[in-house]
Enzyme design. Structure first.
Site, PDB file in Angstrom:
ATOM      1  CG  PHE A  43      -3.334   8.274  -2.686  1.00  0.00           C
ATOM      2  CD1 PHE A  43      -4.003   9.209  -1.908  1.00  0.00           C
ATOM      3  CD2 PHE A  43      -3.914   7.886  -3.895  1.00  0.00           C
ATOM      4  CE1 PHE A  43      -5.215   9.750  -2.330  1.00  0.00           C
ATOM      5  CE2 PHE A  43      -5.136   8.418  -4.317  1.00  0.00           C
ATOM      6  CZ  PHE A  43      -5.778   9.350  -3.527  1.00  0.00           C
ATOM      7  CD  GLU A  44      -4.065   0.803  -3.084  1.00  0.00           C
ATOM      8  OE1 GLU A  44      -4.598   0.373  -2.037  1.00  0.00           O
ATOM      9  OE2 GLU A  44      -3.546   0.060  -3.906  1.00  0.00           O
TER      10      GLU A  44
END
Ligand SMILES: Nc1nc2c(ncn2[C@@H]2O[C@H](COP(=O)(O)OP(=O)(O)O)[C@@H](O)[C@H]2O)c(=O)[nH]1
Ligand SMILES: [Mg+2]
Length: 406
Positions: free
Chosen positions: A293-294
């Site tokens: 996740f970013e």
């Protein structure tokens, strides 16, 4: 004759009686079914509301407002009005990942993107199949774009000694290190570390949100996270942090120190070294933000500072002589080259990537945002998470209720 007349009179009476009965039975003495009115501004209140004569269970619910917590009175507009940021989702995937990425897209769309309709870029080291494109295009509410990764971004650089790299893979296989013998995983980590943001399709955008196959989102996100990043001057964000497997990065910190010595100008003054090191930078504590996740800023990744950093690490060879992951590579860059205020922890983005869950701390938030994660699965305050360090280094108060989740 008189007998016939009497007979006719009986028939007329009977007919009139039947007609009267019909009118009486179709009038208000038997209530007809009505939907409760959820459009009023006041919370559902049974007093004075029409009763549901058709379903006694629903009638009971109206009589007990506490059991009917959904007081969202009107459906929100399908799509949020206003400007959009120059942003896209981005996914690296193989054709066989299609059904797992389909699930992820469904989560992201249901919880966020159906309201914002951001684009989605898919990248692959092979041509995407028609099936992959058809399925994903049907699911994404924004535009979809499909990019082929150039060969030179997904192969061994010429300065890599193939024999040495092969030997390392054999040793890691022996030691049963996860993905230790995989060549493609190494290309993937190197690509995510240094190239995805330079793909021609990504050059159109300033912001990205990385999504992997099989992830889940557990709460509604009712605001534009990209706009939030821009307005709050954030450049990089995370939801889960943890310690990296030491065996995959034995010399990464040495390579980082070589870089910081050669390029002190790229190190932010007010950085997050405390997140990475417990002895002022001498050694690495292996904390990193989990990069599956970013949400981040592509211009930062395309900056000279980041490119110098990536090239320096790349030449050190650890993507192939060890098994450096893009998570510690991105995290160390973000922690050292950004001001600490430019990093953000999204407590409100409830997320799962096997095997860890980030379930927002704070019951009221979870109820208000229709979360479906189990708070006892939340990883944040677990001893193997580094999120506590992030709070301490930034001197921010931990969300209310965190003690109960430790
Ligand atoms: N095109 C392509 N994508 C890959 C390859 N290997 C992994 N990926 C993608 O890279 C990301 C990380 O891989 P994943 O298998 O989820 O690794 P993990 O999360 O570290 O276990 C995912 O988005 C995968 O779809 C590959 O060989 N080719
Ligand atoms: Mg993954």
């Amino acid at each position: 004759m008189a007998g016939t007349q009497r007979y006719m009179r009986y028939i007329v009476f009977a007919l009139i009686a039947l007609i009267l009965l019909f009118f009486i039975s179709s009038s208000s003495s038997v209530p007809s079914a009505q939907w409760p009115n959820y459009t009023s501004e006041t919370p559902a209140d049974p007093v004075g509301k029409p009763e549901l004569a058709t379903a006694s269970g629903a009638k009971d619910q109206l009589a007990q407002p506490t059991t009917s917590p959904n007081d969202a009175k009107t459906l929100p507009p399908a799509v949020v009005s206003g400007d959009r940021m120059n942003a896209t989702f981005v996914t690296l995937a193989r054709n066989q990942d299609v059904w797992e990425i389909a699930k992820s897209i469904r989560h992201v769309e249901d919880r966020f993107n159906r309201k914002f309709n951001y684009d989605w870029v898919f990248l692959n080291d092979a041509e995407f199949s028609d099936e992959f494109k058809k399925v994903t295009t049907a699911l994404v509410s924004g535009k979809t774009k499909y990019g082929l990764i150039p060969k030179e971004h997904w192969s061994f650089p010429d300065f890599i000694d193939q024999d040495r790299a092969a030997k390392v893979r054999d040793e890691m296989k022996e030691k049963k290190i996860i993905y230790g013998d995989s060549i493609s995983y190494r290309h993937m980590c190197r690509y995510e570390s240094g190239f995805f943001f330079r793909h021609p399709l990504m050059l159109d955008y300033e912001w990205y949100w990385r999504v992997e196959p099989s992830i889940e989102l557990y709460c509604d996100i009712n605001y534009d996270t990209f706009k939030f990043m821009a307005e709050k001057k954030k450049k990089y964000s995370f939801v889960i942090s943890l310690y990296e497997y030491v065996e995959t990065i034995p010399t990464l910190w040495d390579a980082v120190k070589n870089f910081t010595t050669a390029h002190p100008e790229h190190i932010a003054k007010d950085n997050s070294m405390k997140f990475l090191s417990d002895d002022g930078g001498e050694t690495y504590n292996h904390c990193h933000f989990w990069s599956n996740f970013e949400i981040g800023n592509l211009n930062w990744l395309r900056s000279k500072a980041y490119i110098d950093y990536f090239e320096s690490l790349d030449h050190a060879g650890g993507f192939f002589y060890e098994r450096w992951g893009d998570a510690p590579v991105h995290s160390i860059a973000a922690a050292l080259m950004l001001q600490k205020e430019e990093l953000h922890f999204f407590n409100d983005i409830a997320y799962y990537h096997v095997p860890f869950t980030h379930c927002p701390t704070g019951e009221q938030y979870r109820l208000d945002h229709k979360c479906h994660c189990n708070p006892s699965d939340n990883f944040d305050w677990n001893g193997y998470s580094c999120t506590n360090r992030f709070f301490e280094l930034n001197d921010i108060a931990k969300p209310e209720g965190y003690e109960k989740e430790q």
